[in-house]
Write an enzyme that holds these catalytic residues in place. Structure first.
Site, PDB file in Angstrom:
ATOM      1  N   THR A 181       0.829  -1.207   0.000  1.00  0.00           N
ATOM      2  CA  THR A 181       0.000   0.000   0.000  1.00  0.00           C
ATOM      3  C   THR A 181       0.865   1.260   0.000  1.00  0.00           C
ATOM      4  O   THR A 181       0.625   2.194  -0.766  1.00  0.00           O
ATOM      5  CB  THR A 181      -0.916   0.015   1.250  1.00  0.00           C
ATOM      6  OG1 THR A 181      -1.611  -1.225   1.327  1.00  0.00           O
ATOM      7  CG2 THR A 181      -1.890   1.169   1.205  1.00  0.00           C
ATOM      8  N   ALA A 212      -8.002  -1.066  -5.944  1.00  0.00           N
ATOM      9  CA  ALA A 212      -7.398  -1.786  -4.816  1.00  0.00           C
ATOM     10  C   ALA A 212      -7.412  -0.937  -3.549  1.00  0.00           C
ATOM     11  O   ALA A 212      -7.741  -1.423  -2.469  1.00  0.00           O
ATOM     12  CB  ALA A 212      -5.971  -2.204  -5.144  1.00  0.00           C
ATOM     13  N   ARG A 268      -6.091  -3.156 -17.650  1.00  0.00           N
ATOM     14  CA  ARG A 268      -4.663  -3.487 -17.536  1.00  0.00           C
ATOM     15  C   ARG A 268      -4.300  -4.805 -18.207  1.00  0.00           C
ATOM     16  O   ARG A 268      -3.206  -4.939 -18.763  1.00  0.00           O
ATOM     17  CB  ARG A 268      -4.268  -3.537 -16.058  1.00  0.00           C
ATOM     18  CG  ARG A 268      -4.225  -2.155 -15.462  1.00  0.00           C
ATOM     19  CD  ARG A 268      -3.845  -2.160 -14.003  1.00  0.00           C
ATOM     20  NE  ARG A 268      -3.727  -0.785 -13.536  1.00  0.00           N
ATOM     21  CZ  ARG A 268      -3.499  -0.447 -12.274  1.00  0.00           C
ATOM     22  NH1 ARG A 268      -3.373  -1.381 -11.349  1.00  0.00           N
ATOM     23  NH2 ARG A 268      -3.387   0.819 -11.936  1.00  0.00           N
ATOM     24  N   GLY A 275      -1.276   5.064  -4.550  1.00  0.00           N
ATOM     25  CA  GLY A 275      -2.312   5.550  -3.627  1.00  0.00           C
ATOM     26  C   GLY A 275      -3.611   5.935  -4.317  1.00  0.00           C
ATOM     27  O   GLY A 275      -4.443   6.628  -3.739  1.00  0.00           O
ATOM     28  N   ASP A 315       1.118 -15.607   2.629  1.00  0.00           N
ATOM     29  CA  ASP A 315       1.039 -16.312   3.931  1.00  0.00           C
ATOM     30  C   ASP A 315      -0.410 -16.513   4.391  1.00  0.00           C
ATOM     31  O   ASP A 315      -0.776 -17.578   4.876  1.00  0.00           O
ATOM     32  CB  ASP A 315       1.765 -15.524   5.041  1.00  0.00           C
ATOM     33  CG  ASP A 315       3.222 -15.260   4.735  1.00  0.00           C
ATOM     34  OD1 ASP A 315       3.652 -15.504   3.587  1.00  0.00           O
ATOM     35  OD2 ASP A 315       3.935 -14.790   5.643  1.00  0.00           O
TER      36      ASP A 315
HETATM   37  P1  ADP Z   1      -3.143  -4.809   1.547  1.00  0.00           P
HETATM   38  O1  ADP Z   1      -3.095  -3.823   0.413  1.00  0.00           O
HETATM   39  O2  ADP Z   1      -4.096  -5.903   1.313  1.00  0.00           O
HETATM   40  O3  ADP Z   1      -3.262  -4.132   2.867  1.00  0.00           O
HETATM   41  P2  ADP Z   1      -0.265  -4.862   1.767  1.00  0.00           P
HETATM   42  O4  ADP Z   1       0.707  -5.540   0.882  1.00  0.00           O
HETATM   43  O5  ADP Z   1      -0.309  -3.375   1.710  1.00  0.00           O
HETATM   44  O6  ADP Z   1      -1.696  -5.515   1.511  1.00  0.00           O
HETATM   45  O7  ADP Z   1       0.039  -5.253   3.291  1.00  0.00           O
HETATM   46  C1  ADP Z   1       0.149  -6.568   3.727  1.00  0.00           C
HETATM   47  C2  ADP Z   1       1.072  -6.591   4.938  1.00  0.00           C
HETATM   48  O8  ADP Z   1       1.011  -7.854   5.571  1.00  0.00           O
HETATM   49  C3  ADP Z   1       2.547  -6.355   4.585  1.00  0.00           C
HETATM   50  O9  ADP Z   1       3.055  -5.308   5.374  1.00  0.00           O
HETATM   51  C4  ADP Z   1       3.217  -7.690   4.922  1.00  0.00           C
HETATM   52  O10 ADP Z   1       4.547  -7.554   5.376  1.00  0.00           O
HETATM   53  C5  ADP Z   1       2.303  -8.216   6.016  1.00  0.00           C
HETATM   54  N1  ADP Z   1       2.363  -9.683   6.185  1.00  0.00           N
HETATM   55  C6  ADP Z   1       2.386 -10.620   5.203  1.00  0.00           C
HETATM   56  N2  ADP Z   1       2.435 -11.856   5.740  1.00  0.00           N
HETATM   57  C7  ADP Z   1       2.427 -11.697   7.092  1.00  0.00           C
HETATM   58  C8  ADP Z   1       2.483 -12.599   8.190  1.00  0.00           C
HETATM   59  N3  ADP Z   1       2.566 -13.912   8.008  1.00  0.00           N
HETATM   60  N4  ADP Z   1       2.455 -12.083   9.447  1.00  0.00           N
HETATM   61  C9  ADP Z   1       2.401 -10.746   9.656  1.00  0.00           C
HETATM   62  N5  ADP Z   1       2.380  -9.848   8.649  1.00  0.00           N
HETATM   63  C10 ADP Z   1       2.377 -10.308   7.376  1.00  0.00           C
END
Ligand code: ADP
Length: 665
Positions: free
Chosen positions: A197, A647, A491, A202, A432
């Site tokens: 994000t 998004a 896209r 943004g 994850d």
């Molecule tokens: P969204 O746009 O859906 O919020 P982002 O990519 O901006 O997705 O944020 C997802 C966040 O989750 C990232 O900061 C990433 O590091 C974190 N993350 C991913 N896997 C895990 C995990 N297993 N435990 C804790 N944080 C996680």
């Protein structure tokens, strides 16, 4: 500085400030005895360093990074960052964590911070420069295994709601759950908040009764409304009623005699999202966005803007069309990239009492009697963590765009996707949450559809490193100097067309007007210095189209003829070749710019299937008690192709819903 050439833009890039950070940490190792440091570099018999304080310098992303390092004979005692001007928000973790790691590990072998490698390497080089002045064997320190930080005692905590992931969706969920009275713990696996994000542009799509009336309705857009009146409800499935309402709105708009002010509505946004997302996979199976999710998104988008504003977020007045958005409804935060959202949400979450645990990676959901009651996690130093959540867990771990194995395994849309494809994502987007959800029986929805950003940077796949304006002003030409596509399309259409071109590469052509007359001695929207971009040949700039063609290495005659032809399409508001659906001003104001681009993995549309309350569904379509999901980890909304700008709307709208649902509202 203006962005995207929109009207009334208020704030440009504000990070060119000098930050002084003090990261002094007393070295806990070495202690004067070389034998205590495995692989310690060979050095003078007296010790590893000449004791004292030394200043070192190296180039960062935007300017020189200056550090002060204090050493005694065998220990790096402290590292202070004296000056740096790298991207605020995105690079914060670099300057917070690397000095600490160097001192703790007594080594220069430090991992770079994901998504900020130039700043990380610049800082490590600056520390190396200082240490070389102290007489250190820098090469040996760069290869030395860091001293291991000892795992601490296991941590166990109890709360109401646990949020996993500190990007936009997770922070919004934390704020919303806390607003609804829940005690909240948010865990983030990396050293910094923001995920993809904070690194995104943004862009936020929404109808807007305040800003959109100030935007001109082009003839091409009126033509599109007339086309929509011809659509047949019977072909729109669950969206038939929405189309019917939209047609009534359009007829009213066209008949009231004033078609100068931009038309928009939640229903038009929903129909665009449906059309943009309806796709067929390689097995011939069709997919489209779940109506209840799309409808929830587009009916609540403006409410989400107001909610974000109530927490202190500011939006620019101008409205544009980010690439692949299909209509001018894209808002920009007043702060650069996604930093404004993340900083605002972080402050509100903290003010509302949410606890944020960094460097804490969720590993498993805890299930009791079929209900999700918490997560287990592990901290970067190996400390085990158990978090019990009496009300629920919100999964907000983002997508899997940086997990090339998963990308290749699930891809069922692109015929030739292989593991070498680059991504715009941070390395933390590893899917994850999808894996943890699947382990407890969640339904995975739409996993085969992976968005390629048509305009990634060749070599890195990054979003940054180039310049362009709003989609209606962009012109794409290939290495033969010819236009080849409707630049206002979705896209996936743009990426597929780019992959057909020589070297899978194309150029985005801009002029001063389409860029919003930027200060060429300043920074681009992405935080790059214009002069650096030109010097490094990331972009080409010229006073004439002929010179631009020469720099791009394309035939000048063909290129100039294409540009002249395009400008006649702008005049007529009609593109008979590729059917471009909207136009900005003619491109005719020198200097002209060309940015080379190629597609890279950007967004993974599939994920944990959710309903409109952001509850995660099992494979029988029933909510899994205690489990919620929002943002890129969730599936069901964007279907086969996400609209550009949807998004950010998604993560904050559904993040807010997920937090409230988890809190029991
Ligand atoms: P969204 O746009 O859906 O919020 P982002 O990519 O901006 O997705 O944020 C997802 C966040 O989750 C990232 O900061 C990433 O590091 C974190 N993350 C991913 N896997 C895990 C995990 N297993 N435990 C804790 N944080 C996680």
């Amino acid at each position: 500085m203006k962005r995207y050439g929109f009207k009334g833009v208020r704030i440009g890039f504000t990070v060119a400030m000098v930050i002084i950070l003090v990261m002094g940490v007393i070295g806990c190792s070495g202690g004067g005895n070389k034998n205590e440091a495995p692989n310690a570099p060979e050095a003078a018999t007296e010790g590893l360093f000449t004791p004292g304080t030394y200043v070192g310098e190296a180039e960062g992303l935007h300017s020189t990074i200056k550090v002060e390092v204090t050493v005694d004979a065998n220990t790096i005692q402290s590292v202070k960052v004296l000056e740096q001007q790298d991207t605020e928000g995105v690079s914060d973790a670099v300057f917070e964590t690397i000095p600490q790691k160097v001192v703790e590990g007594q080594s220069l072998k430090v991992d770079v911070v994901s998504g900020a490698s130039v700043s990380s390497n610049g800082l490590i080089d600056a520390i190396a420069d200082a240490l070389s002045k102290a007489g250190a064997d820098v090469e040996a320190l760069r290869n030395k295994e860091p001293l291991a930080a000892a795992a601490k005692e296991a941590i166990t905590k109890e709360t109401d709601v646990v949020v996993v992931g500190g990007g936009g969706a997770g922070l919004a969920a934390a704020v919303s759950a806390a607003e609804n009275g829940a005690k909240v713990i948010l865990i983030e696996k990396s050293p910094s908040l923001g995920g993809n994000t904070i690194r995104s542009g943004g862009e936020f799509n929404s109808y807007d009764p305040v800003r959109q009336p100030n935007i001109e309705m082009t003839k091409a857009l009126v033509d599109e409304l007339n086309e929509i009146l011809k659509y047949n409800e019977t072909e729109f499935g669950d969206y038939a009623e929405t189309l019917k309402t939209l047609k009534t709105q359009i007829k009213e708009y066209l008949s009231n005699g004033d078609t100068t002010k931009l038309f928009d509505s939640p229903e038009l946004h929903a129909i665009h999202t449906y059309i943009g997302g309806k796709r067929t996979d390689l097995d011939g199976k069709e997919i489209s966005g779940k109506f209840e999710l799309v409808n929830t998104l587009t009916q609540n988008s403006y409410g989400t803007i107001e909610w974000l504003e109530s927490h202190g977020a500011e939006f620019q007045d101008g409205i544009g069309t980010v690439l692949g958005a299909l209509w001018p409804r894209t808002h920009h935060n007043a702060e650069p990239l996604g930093t404004g959202y993340i900083n605002t949400m972080k402050k509100s979450a903290t003010d509302l009492g949410a606890e944020i645990m960094m460097n804490t990676k969720a590993t498993k959901l805890i299930v009791e009697n079929g209900k999700i009651v918490g997560v287990t996690a592990e901290q970067a130093d190996g400390t085990p963590v158990t978090l019990k959540a009496s009300k629920g867990v919100v999964m907000a771990t983002g997508g899997f765009g940086a997990n090339s194995e998963m990308v290749v395994k699930y891809n069922n849309y692109w015929p030739d996707m292989n593991e070498n494809i680059k991504t715009t994502n941070t390395s933390n987007a590893t899917g994850d949450g999808i894996i943890m959800g699947e382990e407890v029986g969640a339904s995975l929805w739409g996993m085969g559809f992976i968005q390629l950003m048509p305009s990634g940077q060749p070599g890195t796949g990054a979003l940054s490193g180039g310049v362009w304006g709003s989609a209606e002003t962009q012109i794409f030409v290939n290495k033969e100097g010819k236009r080849y596509v409707n630049e206002y399309a979705e896209r996936d259409v743009l990426a597929a067309a780019a992959l057909e071109q020589t070297d899978e590469t194309f150029f985005i052509i801009s002029d001063m007007t389409s860029l919003g007359n930027p200060d060429l001695n300043g920074k681009s929207v992405w935080g790059d210095n214009y002069q650096d971009l030109i010097k490094n040949k990331n972009i080409f700039m010229a006073d004439t189209l002929e010179d631009l063609a020469k720099q791009m290495g394309v035939p000048a005659d063909t290129f100039i003829a294409e540009m002249e032809k395009y400008n006649t399409y702008v005049e007529k508001q009609l593109d008979p070749e590729f059917g471009k659906k909207n136009f900005g001003a003619k491109l005719e104001t020198a200097p002209f710019f060309a940015t080379p681009r190629t597609p890279s993995v950007h967004h993974t549309m599939g994920g944990l299937e959710i309903n409109e309350k952001a509850q995660v569904l099992d494979t029988a379509g029933k909510p899994i008690e205690g489990l919620f999901a929002a943002g890129e980890v969730a599936g069901g909304l964007h279907a086969g192709n996400r609209l550009g700008g949807n998004a950010i709307t998604d993560i904050f709208t559904f993040g807010r819903i997920a937090g409230a649902s988890a809190a029991g509202k």
